[in-house]
Scaffold this active site. Structure first.
Site, mmCIF file in Angstrom:
data_model
loop_
_atom_site.group_PDB
_atom_site.id
_atom_site.type_symbol
_atom_site.label_atom_id
_atom_site.label_comp_id
_atom_site.label_asym_id
_atom_site.label_seq_id
_atom_site.Cartn_x
_atom_site.Cartn_y
_atom_site.Cartn_z
ATOM 1 N N ASP A 810 13.667 -40.825 40.362
ATOM 2 C CA ASP A 810 13.701 -39.482 40.932
ATOM 3 C C ASP A 810 14.980 -39.239 41.703
ATOM 4 O OD1 ASP A 810 11.248 -39.320 39.850
ATOM 5 O OD2 ASP A 810 10.128 -39.393 41.723
ATOM 6 N N CYS A 842 18.271 -32.517 30.253
ATOM 7 C CA CYS A 842 17.498 -33.069 31.368
ATOM 8 C C CYS A 842 16.767 -31.886 31.978
ATOM 9 C CB CYS A 842 18.386 -33.829 32.328
ATOM 10 S SG CYS A 842 19.886 -32.947 32.828
ATOM 11 N N ALA A 844 18.556 -29.598 34.503
ATOM 12 C CA ALA A 844 19.602 -28.576 34.528
ATOM 13 C C ALA A 844 20.519 -28.663 33.320
ATOM 14 C CB ALA A 844 20.428 -28.708 35.806
ATOM 15 N N VAL A 846 23.085 -30.906 32.994
ATOM 16 C CA VAL A 846 24.474 -31.232 33.343
ATOM 17 C C VAL A 846 24.627 -32.668 33.851
ATOM 18 C CG1 VAL A 846 25.193 -28.857 33.781
ATOM 19 C CG2 VAL A 846 24.145 -30.172 35.632
ATOM 20 N N ARG A 848 22.354 -35.786 34.280
ATOM 21 C CA ARG A 848 21.938 -36.890 33.402
ATOM 22 C C ARG A 848 22.404 -36.647 31.972
ATOM 23 N NH1 ARG A 848 15.596 -37.531 35.383
ATOM 24 N NH2 ARG A 848 16.018 -37.520 37.627
ATOM 25 N N GLN A 886 27.171 -34.887 37.321
ATOM 26 C CA GLN A 886 27.046 -34.051 38.512
ATOM 27 C C GLN A 886 27.422 -34.759 39.804
ATOM 28 O OE1 GLN A 886 23.194 -32.275 38.667
ATOM 29 N NE2 GLN A 886 23.797 -30.680 40.080
ATOM 30 N N CYS A 1157 4.893 -72.573 39.278
ATOM 31 C CA CYS A 1157 4.973 -73.975 38.865
ATOM 32 C C CYS A 1157 5.196 -74.773 40.155
ATOM 33 C CB CYS A 1157 6.094 -74.187 37.843
ATOM 34 S SG CYS A 1157 7.718 -73.580 38.366
#
Length: 1293
Positions: A810, A842, A844, A846, A848, A886, A1157
């Site tokens: 997020d 995504c 917007a 721009v 991602r 961005q 272990c």
């Protein structure tokens, strides 16, 4: 008269000479009926055996000679010259006194010779000497026509053969032989007159019964022959003592001329040397499974030359006599040296005589006592008593042993089942058992068997009985819900209880108000409608279940009726009018503000237009060979150089107008008012019915690396623009959609769900019809196969692949750039040259979106030109769509992904290509260089000390670490809270995890355990060391707090004298502070032990069930001895784990599985890697060993630290998924798994840990460069080559 008599005698003498009967040294030619054959050599034998006679062998033969006496062979005497033995069945004739005799016939060597007297008994021997009569044993198992080692002599003198007896002495074996007497042949001519002219004993008679002793010299493995009872015996011209030395075993010495001063003429004898007795040893070959009814003994030879010693002359006999003197004789004809007796009595003593016969005569005899194993016990007869609701008593009489079993049962196995079966092992001193923890009102079947523990466990036959438990109180009802259909009525519904525990089904509803009873209902289904209640009144509803015998506890819900709606109508109408007026005023103000803001933006863009290009920097492209160094230089000093580059790029290039997006009829189609497409490269849709606004969508064409309009960058569709979005997909002929967001993030809507669900199947978006064909969920992405069709076009539908990336957090960027490289591989696998642009969006469209496009395009440039210009390409992106890439973190992420790809390349392998790929990766070309697989391992970063370990190295916590080199990192260690908060079941989950999270928890306790990411993110695993005695309580506290469901134990409790793990469980209930741990059940499989625990906390109501899998075949070695067992255990424990949740927080503090272990490093790391790889192979049909190991190394020190372990992961996956006809075949996990180690001795890398102690200087110097991390990391990671792995080359398979 005298003269006449003399002449008659003289004539008779010449007649005799003429018939060649009286010529010394001559032997008449034998007739066909009396032709000589090979004779069986009779070897030493302690007991006389019965003789054979045949129809062709007369009991005695008379001779003409001196006295014409008749001679019969006695026991122990064997003639050299034997007639041909008939193959007809033999008859056995025992001799008197228990000695067997055998009679042979032979053609006479010289009719004038007198046979030696009797010699039919064995000569006395020295202590330990066994003299054996020369007779063939009366055992029909041995043929009478056994090939001989001696033949008759054709010399003038008669030929003789020895009989043998053996004597064991310390220096060697002495063998004694008796020579047979010379035999005469009856003349066919009628006898006239017998003339006895012999004045001296014949040598044939003297040596006929001679005793020959064979003395075995073990030092040189030869024999010495000694002619007994003959003084001054001559062999040729020398003393026999000097000649008969150094005789080889199994040799034949023929035609030895022997003589003595007191006999004439010389005769010849043949010697047959036996094999050495030390060449044979007796072994037990009885299989354990048949040891109760069979005895098997096997003679083994050592250094016996069968080229000299014909194996056909060696026979084996086994005699076993039980206590009742019943004699059992067997011979195995398939394995001659092995004798086995079957159908014997169990647990019975047998005296067995094992013998070796050489040419039918005993050579070796061993007497041993053998006891057969225990027999199968009698079947007990169980009786199921009167059962209660949750238990019953099963009893049985003590069984009587069978006649063939001399002991009582050693124990019992009692099993009971309803749906699943459980078994208990009971001692032999009990005859009853109370079965508990049963379910009420259920049918059960009980089976009981007895067993004994001999060489193996032998189980008797199981006997069964049945019972039905009684009823008991039912559970509470489930899922009780209340609703208000009207203002004064209540609907009450619920589900059935988990266990009804009885024969009938009734639901009871009791209604109360203010503590007073109102009404009561009884129904067979849980659906109640209660009406005519008072308005605005609180009611209490109690629902219970009655099973016909008992009533269960009530579930209570409180519900209130509403106000009378009619009384509020006037008020609500007034309120609606006022609210509507206020809403209209607010909407007008919003519209007015947007209009003013738009005009201000136009003015600002005109003011800064001329400054856009001037603020750009001159950044040179980066060559691949200096990509890592350039990244490290720019990320230094908190990424100052990256920040300067990023801030120099204009957010919006004002020279490109944005007018269409600001038109009034298009404004509601934009998700954000400040992120709008430029007019010159926006995607234009076809116009519909003259509507100018129908051509607009918030999407822009983006150029790829030397490929115009390769992408379309779009905002996430809104509910109002979903139809336009699908129209764009159809018109642009797009076949791939990349969605880099979730529909909701942080309780905010990011994108409309614009595709049909699998349940829905098909959804129409005006003229576009979308059908979903497939939906596949993976940890980081979801792939959906869609079919898109147009109602008004006859063309067939198009296949569109929708890939949704779900692992973008997020806030911020993905922690591992490898995730985006993996997404790119998936996208490129579905796109092709002939399809339309790749649509990327995504929320917007721009940030991602620009990051993914930048990574994809720059990787193409890196592969094509060996250099990248990230800065120049981001500027190009901003010229085509505002705010692309961005934030600064996204700009850095592009560089990190390029560094990751440049350093490590593609390491993911499809299962269909795994076998051929692995075969090529193990090849060395040239042989002196490391193989590609070794080179891949050497590229693995060590990540040693890449994060802080302050908490585990504090003075008070050092004693809690088994290995000072395996200390958890602070950023992902598992903290323990001192007190559980009563108001919450689990601790709050944060969006991020950092190094400071654990350090700042002053109330947390330390335990040596780390969170490890599992394949199904955000699910976690816990990697921990084996508990110390003083940390057992903390260990169980961690299991409870982190809601662990399965514990995997990969170690024994002790290794030699050293404790490697404290036993953190026990019989009954164990208390650790507020925790109570009870072991409820134990089940043992061939490779692991499964224990079931119940955990209770004093401040919690419900108990928890935890399963422990202890692997019993991994005894502390670096690699498991039986990999197939480890895979089988993984498949079984996965059934106990909860289903992986499709959505969830990225940094989640619960773990369903805990692995430990000794110190939580090598075995634990190998198990976690294998677990994740198996999940990946099963879900995606791909494996990426490199990335899985790299991820685990970042989480905990010391995991997968040798090349052998790394290769093991490849090999075991290849073994589980074998290739067949070019296709991957998923095999059963129980199939045998074998591995071939390509490296003779791999070296451990810098990441390996020793049992204890600080790292040495060589390990410290093995550090390298680290994987890129975000700028907020306090320390940089390391990249270290894993040492020089250059073992000797091996032959590739």
């Amino acid at each position: 008269m005298t003269m006449g008599l003399w002449l008659k005698l003289l004539a008779f003498g010449f007649a005799l000479l003429d018939t060649e009967v009286f010529v010394t040294g001559q032997t008449p030619t034998p007739s066909d009926e009396l032709s000589t054959t090979e004779n069986a050599l009779l070897l030493p034998q302690s007991d006389p055996l019965p003789a054979r006679t045949t129809e062709s062998t007369p009991p005695s033969i008379s001779e003409r000679g001196n006295g014409s006496s008749e001679t019969t062979y006695h026991p122990g005497v064997l003639s050299t010259l034997l007639p041909h033995l008939s193959p007809q069945p033999d008859s056995q004739t025992p001799s008197a006194g228990g000695a067997d005799t055998q009679t042979f016939s032979s053609q006479a060597d010289n009719p004038t010779l007198t046979p030696a007297p009797g010699g039919g008994t064995d000569p006395p021997g020295v202590p330990g000497e066994r003299t054996v009569p020369g007779t063939i044993p009366a055992d029909t198992a041995f043929p009478v026509d056994t090939p001989s080692l001696a033949r008759n002599s054709s010399a003038a003198s008669p030929t003789h053969t020895s009989n043998v007896s053996t004597t064991d002495i310390s220096s060697g074996a002495s063998l004694t032989t008796l020579t047979p007497s010379t035999l005469g042949l009856a003349s066919t001519d009628p006898p006239s007159t017998t003339i006895a002219t012999t004045t001296k004993q014949t040598c044939a008679a003297m040596f006929g019964n001679i005793t020959v002793n064979y003395t075995y010299e073990s030092s040189n493995q030869t024999f010495k022959a000694d002619l007994k009872d003959v003084q001054n015996a001559k062999c040729g011209n020398e003393d026999c003592e000097n000649v008969l030395n150094n005789l080889e075993e199994c040799s034949q010495i023929k035609n030895i001329s022997v003589s003595n001063d007191s006999c004439a003429p010389a005769t010849t004898i043949d010697l047959y040397v036996p094999p050495g007795t030390d060449k044979f040893s007796l072994h037990d070959c009885t299989p354990k499974e048949k040891a109760n009814t069979s005895i098997c003994l096997e003679w083994k030879t050592k250094n016996l030359d069968f080229r000299k010693c014909n194996s056909d002359n060696i026979s084996y006999v086994l005699h076993c006599e039980p206590e009742n003197n019943t004699k059992c004789i067997r011979r195995n004809t398939f394995i001659p040296e092995r004798c086995q007796l079957d159908n014997l009595r169990a647990q019975t003593n047998y005296t067995c005589v094992a013998e070796i016969l050489y040419r039918g005569v005993k050579l070796v005899k061993n007497v041993i006592n053998v006891q057969t194993d225990l027999g199968i016990p009698e079947t007990p007869k169980p009786s199921c008593g009167d059962p209660a609701a949750r238990k019953t008593l099963v009893s049985w009489p003590e069984p009587v042993s069978k006649p063939e079993s001399a002991s009582k049962p050693h124990g019992y196995v009692l099993c009971y089942k309803n749906n699943s079966e459980k078994c208990k092992s009971l001692p032999n001193n009990v005859t009853s058992f109370e079965v508990e923890s049963l379910k009420p009102y259920k049918y059960y079947e009980v089976s009981l068997l007895a067993y004994v523990n001999g060489k193996i466990q032998r189980n008797g036959t199981a006997e069964k009985c049945n019972f039905h438990t009684k009823a008991d109180r039912p559970d509470k009802v489930n899922g009780m819900k209340t609703s208000r259909p009207t203002d004064n009525s209540i609907n009450v519904t619920c589900g059935p209880p988990y266990e009804t525990n009885g024969p009938k089904t009734f639901y009871i509803l009791v209604v109360r108000s203010g503590g007073s009873f109102v009404t009561k209902y009884n129904k067979t289904n849980c659906q109640f409608y209660v009406d005519n209640l008072y308005y605005s009144t609180d009611y209490e509803f109690l629902v219970s279940f009655h099973n016909g015998v008992y009533e269960g506890d009530s579930v209570i819900r409180n519900e209130s009726t509403n106000f009378n709606a009619k009384a509020l109508i006037i008020f609500l109408v007034f309120l609606i009018i006022v609210t509507s007026i206020a809403l209209l005023v607010v909407l007008y103000k919003i519209y007015d503000l947007r209009k003013k803001r738009s005009s201000n933006l136009d003015e600002q863009q005109e003011l800064v237009e001329r400054d856009d290009e001037k603020q750009l920097m001159d950044v040179e492209p980066i060559h691949s060979d200096i990509l890592l160094e350039t990244y490290k230089r720019k990320i230094a000093d908190e990424g100052r150089l990256f920040l300067a580059e990023f801030q120099s790029i204009p957010r919006v290039f004002s020279k490109f107008p944005i007018k269409d997006a600001r038109k009034p009829h298009n404004q509601n189609k934009n998700r954000y008012v400040d992120i709008l497409p430029y007019d010159y490269n926006r995607v234009e849709l076809s116009e519909i019915n003259g509507d100018a606004g129908s051509t607009y969508i918030n999407a822009s064409y983006i150029d790829g690396f030397k490929e115009p309009r390769k992408y379309i960058a779009a905002q996430g569709p809104r509910d109002e623009t979903v139809d336009d979005f699908w129209r764009m997909i159809w018109e642009q002929k797009a076949t791939v959609i990349v969605m880099v967001t979730r529909c909701e993030e942080g309780n905010r809507n990011k994108c409309a769900e614009y595709w049909p669900s699998m349940e829905e199947g098909t959804r129409a978006f005006k003229d576009i019809v979308v059908t979903i064909n497939d939906h596949k969920r993976c940890p980081d992405y979801i792939i959906q196969k869609l079919n898109v069709a147009h109602k008004k076009e006859k063309a067939t539908g198009r296949e569109v692949t929708h890939i949704q990336f779900t692992s973008w957090p997020d806030h911020g960027v993905p922690e591992d750039p490898h995730l985006l490289l993996k997404l790119r591989r998936r996208v490129n696998a579905f796109s092709n040259f002939f399809s339309g642009p790749i649509v990327v969006h995504c929320s917007a469209g721009v940030g991602r979106t620009g990051t993914y496009i930048g990574i994809d395009a720059m990787l193409e440039g890196l592969e094509a030109e060996g250099k990248v210009d990230v800065y120049g390409y981001v500027v190009k992106l901003r010229r085509q769509r505002c705010l692309m890439v961005q934030v600064e973190a996204q700009y850095i992420l592009i560089h990190q992904a390029l560094v990751e790809y440049n350093q490590f390349g593609e390491t993911e392998v499809n299962l269909s290509e795994l076998h051929s790929c692995l075969h090529n990766m193990k090849k060395r070309d040239p042989p002196s260089d490391p193989s590609p697989l070794e080179a891949e391992y050497q590229r693995l970063p060590s990540y040693r000390s890449w994060r802080t370990q302050h908490i585990g190295n504090q003075e008070e916590n050092k004693k809690k670490n088994r290995n000072s080199n395996v200390v958890p990192y602070d950023f992902n260690r598992v903290p323990l809270k001192h007190e559980l908060e009563m108001s919450k079941e689990s601790e709050p989950e944060s969006d991020e995890s950092s190094d400071d999270d654990s350090d700042s928890e002053e109330t947390s306790k330390y335990i040596n355990a780390s969170f490890v990411m599992s394949y199904w993110k955000p699910e976690m695993m816990i990697a921990a060391q084996g508990p110390l005695k003083e940390t057992i309580g903390d260990f169980w506290q961690m299991i409870f707090q982190r809601k662990v469901k399965v514990i995997v134990m990969l170690t024994e409790l002790v290794n030699g004298d050293q404790e490697v793990c404290a036993q953190y469980w026990g019989e009954g209930k164990q208390t650790y502070g507020d925790m109570e741990v009870e072991m409820k059940d134990t089940n043992r499989a061939s490779a692991y032990t499964l224990r079931t625990f119940e955990l209770r906390h004093s401040k919690r109501k419900e108990p928890r069930t935890v399963y422990q899998y202890q692997c019993t075949t991994w005894k502390g070695e670096e690699l498991p001895a039986e990999p197939k067992d480890l895979v089988s255990m993984i498949q079984d424990l996965k059934q106990k784990l909860p289903k992986a949740s499709p959505e969830g927080m990225k940094y989640h503090k619960h773990a369903s599985i805990l692995v430990h272990c000794r110190d939580g490093s090598q075995q634990t790391g190998l198990f976690c890697a294998l677990f994740n790889l198996l999940e990946s192979a099963e879900t995606e049909d791909v494996v990426d060993v490199f990335q899985v190991v790299k991820s685990l190394r970042k989480a905990r020190p010391g995991v997968v630290c040798s090349y052998e372990q790394y290769q093991f992961l490849y090999d075991i996956i290849a073994s589980i998924y074998p290739a067949q006809n070019g296709q991957v075949k998923k095999t059963n996990s129980q199939d045998k798994i074998e591995f071939h180690n390509e490296v003779d001795g791999g070296k451990q890398d810098a990441n390996c840990v020793r049992p204890d102690g600080p790292l040495n200087k060589a390990q410290e110097d093995s550090r390298g460069v680290g994987t890129p991390e975000p700028t907020n990391s306090a320390e940089e990671p390391e990249h270290a080559a894993n040492g020089s792995a250059s073992p000797a080359p091996t032959q590739s398979s």
